[in-house]
Scaffold this motif. Structure first.
Motif, PDB file in Angstrom:
ATOM      1  N   GLY A   1      15.826  37.805 -19.912  1.00  0.00           N
ATOM      2  CA  GLY A   1      14.720  36.997 -19.318  1.00  0.00           C
ATOM      3  C   GLY A   1      13.677  37.759 -18.784  1.00  0.00           C
ATOM      4  O   GLY A   1      12.471  37.183 -18.445  1.00  0.00           O
ATOM      5  N   PHE A   2      13.723  39.016 -18.574  1.00  0.00           N
ATOM      6  CA  PHE A   2      12.583  39.710 -17.855  1.00  0.00           C
ATOM      7  C   PHE A   2      11.320  39.602 -18.523  1.00  0.00           C
ATOM      8  O   PHE A   2      10.229  39.590 -18.028  1.00  0.00           O
ATOM      9  N   LEU A   3      11.358  39.658 -19.957  1.00  0.00           N
ATOM     10  CA  LEU A   3      10.320  39.929 -20.756  1.00  0.00           C
ATOM     11  C   LEU A   3       9.379  38.531 -20.377  1.00  0.00           C
ATOM     12  O   LEU A   3       8.232  38.503 -21.250  1.00  0.00           O
ATOM     13  N   THR A   4       9.938  37.492 -20.218  1.00  0.00           N
ATOM     14  CA  THR A   4       9.342  36.167 -19.901  1.00  0.00           C
ATOM     15  C   THR A   4       8.273  36.200 -18.828  1.00  0.00           C
ATOM     16  O   THR A   4       7.394  35.379 -18.756  1.00  0.00           O
ATOM     17  N   GLY A   5       8.462  37.199 -17.905  1.00  0.00           N
ATOM     18  CA  GLY A   5       7.673  37.267 -16.490  1.00  0.00           C
ATOM     19  C   GLY A   5       7.968  36.154 -15.785  1.00  0.00           C
ATOM     20  O   GLY A   5       6.871  35.962 -14.775  1.00  0.00           O
ATOM     21  N   THR A   6       9.049  35.656 -15.819  1.00  0.00           N
ATOM     22  CA  THR A   6       9.423  34.458 -14.876  1.00  0.00           C
ATOM     23  C   THR A   6      10.301  34.640 -13.977  1.00  0.00           C
ATOM     24  O   THR A   6      10.959  33.983 -13.075  1.00  0.00           O
ATOM     25  N   VAL A   7      11.155  36.081 -14.145  1.00  0.00           N
ATOM     26  CA  VAL A   7      12.134  36.355 -13.248  1.00  0.00           C
ATOM     27  C   VAL A   7      11.814  37.019 -11.939  1.00  0.00           C
ATOM     28  O   VAL A   7      11.290  38.052 -11.806  1.00  0.00           O
ATOM     29  N   ASP A   8      12.094  36.321 -10.619  1.00  0.00           N
ATOM     30  CA  ASP A   8      12.100  36.894  -9.279  1.00  0.00           C
ATOM     31  C   ASP A   8      13.400  37.107  -8.969  1.00  0.00           C
ATOM     32  O   ASP A   8      14.268  36.318  -8.705  1.00  0.00           O
ATOM     33  N   VAL A   9      13.836  38.427  -9.106  1.00  0.00           N
ATOM     34  CA  VAL A   9      15.022  38.975  -8.595  1.00  0.00           C
ATOM     35  C   VAL A   9      15.461  38.400  -7.331  1.00  0.00           C
ATOM     36  O   VAL A   9      16.713  37.952  -7.180  1.00  0.00           O
ATOM     37  N   SER A  10      14.487  38.390  -6.313  1.00  0.00           N
ATOM     38  CA  SER A  10      15.093  38.152  -4.823  1.00  0.00           C
ATOM     39  C   SER A  10      15.318  36.590  -4.823  1.00  0.00           C
ATOM     40  O   SER A  10      16.050  36.162  -3.891  1.00  0.00           O
ATOM     41  N   ALA A  11      14.983  35.877  -5.830  1.00  0.00           N
ATOM     42  CA  ALA A  11      15.358  34.462  -5.797  1.00  0.00           C
ATOM     43  C   ALA A  11      16.393  33.918  -6.728  1.00  0.00           C
ATOM     44  O   ALA A  11      16.940  33.083  -6.684  1.00  0.00           O
TER      45      ALA A  11
END
Length: 295
Positions: free
Chosen positions: A187-197
């Protein structure tokens, strides 16, 4: 896997609806494993394809014995392989598995014993083809000497290209297909992953590459290029994997995972995207900028 565990809350109904929509759109390869949520995922997949078995090339894996939630044993003795196959057939509700993988090289058996047992399952009609997952070239060659291997499943994406050096030559030499898992970099390459959330149970919170902002430049570059092309970052990342067959010299089949119909439809649409040489060159260079290991 994500339909049962690993990436936050799950919904049986949403997952089944997503599988049904995938079949409606012409998706034919469904991939699962007995280790995913202790067999839950195989049961889910089996229920989802009930009545539509002839539309599906069904793949599952064995070899990761989850002794407890946090303790794994990599098993591959002949007896274990055969019992695991029977259990998978029961959970899936089918009479054969199209592609049966050894999930990881075993700790308790040599690869020859594991593949030999799988070869017997082919003769018995319980499985059609044999696959391996996350092996290097030496292991693949040893396995192939026992029985032809149809596919190797490994993590492969714009930011994860280790296999090109470790097993790429053997894939070409033997004519073995590559099935690319996590083609969107979890999912990282989608640019939508906020690890803190991410929710507490999301496995990505523990992965090194998700613990540093230095990798944001990779997602940003994918997003910028996607905007220029008028596609989503996920579609661009998938298009890159789709197009790697010529460079690797073997068929490449990405298996993006998703829990929702919306993302499934975007992923399927990516199959029609063709990258320019300039796009490809830009994306090819991003792997060298990755900070942190896969695990």
């Amino acid at each position: 896997m994500g339909m049962s565990e690993g990436y936050g809350p799950t919904s049986w109904d949403d997952a089944v609806a997503t599988v049904h929509r995938a079949l409606d759109l012409g998706v034919t390869l469904i991939d699962t494993a007995d280790a995913y949520a202790f067999g839950h995922n195989e049961v889910l997949v089996g229920r989802a394809i009930a009545g539509r078995r002839d539309e599906v090339q069904l793949a599952t894996k064995t070899g990761i014995d989850r002794v407890t939630g946090d303790s794994w044993a990599l098993r591959g003795t002949a007896g274990y392989i055969k019992r695991a196959c029977d259990a998978s057939l029961m959970r899936l509700g089918v009479d054969h598995i199209d592609l049966f993988y050894l999930h990881r090289a075993a700790q308790d058996a040599e690869i020859e014993e594991s593949v030999g047992a799988m070869a017997e399952l082919v003769k018995e009609g319980k499985i059609r083809h044999i696959g391996l997952s996350e092996v290097d070239g030496a292991l693949l060659r040893r396995a192939y000497a026992v029985h032809p291997i149809t596919a190797v499943q490994s993590e492969y994406s714009i930011w994860s290209r280790d296999l090109e050096a470790t097993v790429g030559d053997a894939l070409r030499e033997l004519g073995v297909a590559l099935v690319a898992y996590s083609p969107l970099g979890r999912g990282f390459l989608t640019g939508t992953v906020d690890v803190s959330a991410l929710p507490t149970g999301d496995a990505r919170r523990r992965l090194p590459r998700f613990q540093t902002s230095e990798n944001d430049v990779i997602a940003d570059r994918v997003r910028e290029l996607a905007e220029l092309r008028g596609v989503t970052p996920a579609q661009l990342a998938l298009a890159w994997v789709h197009g790697r067959g010529a460079a690797l010299g073997v068929p490449v089949i990405p298996i993006p995972g998703t829990k929702r119909v919306k993302w499934l439809e975007q992923n399927v649409a990516a199959a029609s995207i063709e990258l320019t040489e300039e796009d490809t060159a830009t994306l090819d260079g991003l792997a060298a900028r990755v900070v942190g290991g896969r695990y």
